[in-house]
Write a protein that holds these residues in place. Structure first.
Motif, PDB file in Angstrom:
ATOM      1  N   SER A   1      -0.451   2.068   2.465  1.00  0.00           N
ATOM      2  CA  SER A   1       0.726   1.254   2.157  1.00  0.00           C
ATOM      3  C   SER A   1       1.414   0.789   3.427  1.00  0.00           C
ATOM      4  O   SER A   1       1.791  -0.386   3.553  1.00  0.00           O
TER       5      SER A   1
ATOM      6  N   VAL B   1      -2.588  -3.277  -1.379  1.00  0.00           N
ATOM      7  CA  VAL B   1      -3.102  -1.948  -1.712  1.00  0.00           C
ATOM      8  C   VAL B   1      -3.747  -2.000  -3.091  1.00  0.00           C
ATOM      9  O   VAL B   1      -3.191  -2.566  -4.035  1.00  0.00           O
TER      10      VAL B   1
ATOM     11  N   ALA C   1       3.434   3.531  -3.672  1.00  0.00           N
ATOM     12  CA  ALA C   1       2.999   2.404  -2.846  1.00  0.00           C
ATOM     13  C   ALA C   1       4.024   1.286  -2.855  1.00  0.00           C
ATOM     14  O   ALA C   1       4.338   0.695  -1.820  1.00  0.00           O
TER      15      ALA C   1
ATOM     16  N   THR D   1       5.615  -0.881   0.214  1.00  0.00           N
ATOM     17  CA  THR D   1       5.199  -2.272   0.439  1.00  0.00           C
ATOM     18  C   THR D   1       6.130  -3.298  -0.189  1.00  0.00           C
ATOM     19  O   THR D   1       6.122  -4.458   0.206  1.00  0.00           O
TER      20      THR D   1
END
Length: 158
Positions: free
Chosen positions: A26, A36, A76, A80
């Motif tokens: 990430s 991802v 994640a 991100t």
């Protein structure tokens, strides 16, 4: 973050090293503009002679894999800022992984977490170290992240 077609693949399981690999992926994706992708695999049940038991076992395995994927997706996304691609497949994990690497040319990096245990680094990392089973046609770079690496150490690298 800019949209990219490149994907960083992480294999989901219940281990802490899988979460460490996800954090690394990430952070790296966030810095490089990649996306991802998280893969979870559940193995088919061995209850073929008891259809009702097999169906129940499969439903439970799918539900557990979906819950794991959702939990990892949240982790994640917190790094991100975007939802990762989630893949759920049936089959033995290394075979499913090899098949996915062959069929998706957008996967540009496989990120694995290595277990810190006396039994070895884990089945996928061990298979990779022996040079068997993960790649048949298309080679993909692999990053192996020590499973006991702290997030601050990962932040310093990415």
């Amino acid at each position: 973050m800019t949209q990219s077609t490149r994907k960083f693949l992480v294999v989901a399981d219940e281990s802490p090293e899988s979460r460490t690999a996800l954090y690394f992926a990430s952070r790296r994706a966030n810095k490089t503009g990649a996306r991802v992708t998280i893969l979870a695999a559940h193995e088919p049940s061995d209850f073929n002679h008891w259809i009702g038991v097999a169906e129940t076992a499969k439903r439970e395995a799918v539900a557990a894999a979906e819950a794991l994927l959702e939990s990892m997706a949240e982790d994640a996304e917190a790094v991100t800022g975007e939802r990762p691609e989630l893949l759920l497949r049936e089959g033995e994990r290394s075979a499913v992984l090899a098949e996915l690497l062959e069929e998706d040319p957008l996967i540009s990096l496989l990120i694995l977490g290595a277990a810190k245990s006396s039994e070895g680094p884990g089945p996928l990392v061990s298979s990779l170290a022996r040079g068997k089973g993960l790649f048949t046609g298309r080679a993909v770079p692999v990053t192996v992240v020590p499973g006991d690496m702290e997030s601050g150490e990962i932040d310093a690298l990415t």
